[in-house]
Design a protein around this motif. Structure first.
Motif: not given
Length: 322
Positions: A111-113, A144-149, A298-301
């Motif tokens: 589980a990475e934050v 996860a990184t792109r969603l957080r950004d 591609d959903y979180l591309a």
């Protein structure tokens, strides 16, 4: 940008053929599953304090403990000659990475934050689908990184690899068995997160087979909502089964091959075959988001319509095309 035309609905003959394939898969799966290669050895992780206890000043200690578990798994993998796994784990052990939990056994759990969990007003728990493990963790981390950004300050994303995912092309991915096995762990994690952050908006964002995991787990959980992306099924018959509190969204990109699958669920004496309702069908009852014209991965591309839709929904602004 490439445009993928919307797939035509499968013909009745194709549906019957798909159902036959699912039933055949259920018959032979136990034999094929027995031939899977053994898991890479890893140490048994030490217990960690509840998140509500470690949140704040103790969170750095919990991150450090998880990093120590990763490094121990690196040494074990190297000692047994699993150098590919060891190399993947070394990337996870970088000092800037932050894990709430880690277990290197049986493909791996983590589980990475991303973001500042103690201050986040909105938290997205990203649940992956088939084919994701510690050796193939990069796409989950990237999403996860792109969603957080896209969410920006005041938010956090947790990449939750908390179960043994089925292989991408396998009979395991045609039944809800792996999803059912994942339910206790996902429920326990979300409840721990809710106890630690009682006022935060918590969303489950579930991709592919992860939609089945979330569908089976979400009923009764205190979450703000659930987003199902590219789900081959929802694991349940209607969105109402995901709980009275949850706002339910679903999306499928125009070029996603999942649209060609038959959405069925057949109870056999030894297994359930099929993954239940189509999450984007009118009868399921979810609100449908704009997922654009991409493919299954591609959903979180970066720059994708689906990423923008999910960010708006999790941020509480809804989706203009839903």
């Amino acid at each position: 940008m490439l445009f993928f035309p919307k797939p035509r609905p499968p013909r009745p003959g194709a549906l019957r053929a798909g159902l036959a394939a699912l039933i055949m898969g259920a018959v032979v799966w136990p034999v094929i599953g027995a031939a899977r290669p053994g898991a890479v050895p890893a140490p048994v992780p030490a217990p960690v304090p509840p998140l509500a206890v470690s949140l704040g000043d103790g969170l750095a200690t919990r991150y450090a403990a998880a990093r120590a578990e990763i490094l121990a798994a690196v040494r074990t993998a190297d000692r047994h000659g699993h150098h590919r796994r060891a190399a993947a784990l070394r990337e996870l052990a970088a000092p800037a990475r932050r894990f709430l939990a880690f277990d290197g056994r049986d493909g791996g759990r983590a589980a990475e934050v991303f973001g500042d969990l103690p201050t986040a007003r909105g938290i997205a728990v990203l649940v992956p689908g088939a084919g994701v493990d510690l050796d193939r963790y990069g796409p989950l981390r990237g999403g996860a990184t792109r969603l957080r950004d896209a969410l920006g300050d005041g938010s956090a994303v947790v990449a939750w690899l908390g179960y043994a995912t089925p292989s991408s092309v396998s009979l395991q991915a045609l039944t809800p068995a792996r999803a059912d096995a994942a339910v206790p762990a996902l429920r326990a994690f979300v409840r721990e997160l809710r106890a630690a952050r009682p006022a935060a908006r918590i969303w489950l964002v579930c991709h592919s087979y992860g939609s089945v995991v979330c569908g089976r787990a979400a009923g009764g959980l205190d979450v703000t909502g659930v987003v199902l992306l590219g789900g081959p099924g929802a694991g349940v018959a209607t969105a109402a089964a995901l709980g009275p509190y949850a706002e339910v969204w679903a999306g499928r990109a125009a070029g996603d091959w999942v649209a060609l699958l038959p959405h069925v669920s057949v109870e056999l004496p030894f297994a359930t075959v099929g993954l239940a309702a189509d999450p984007v069908s009118p009868g399921f009852g979810a609100r449908v988001l704009d997922a654009g014209g991409g493919g299954h991965g591609d959903y979180l591309a970066a720059g994708s319509p689906a990423l923008a839709s999910v960010a708006r929904i999790v941020a509480g602004a809804g989706d203009g095309d839903g």
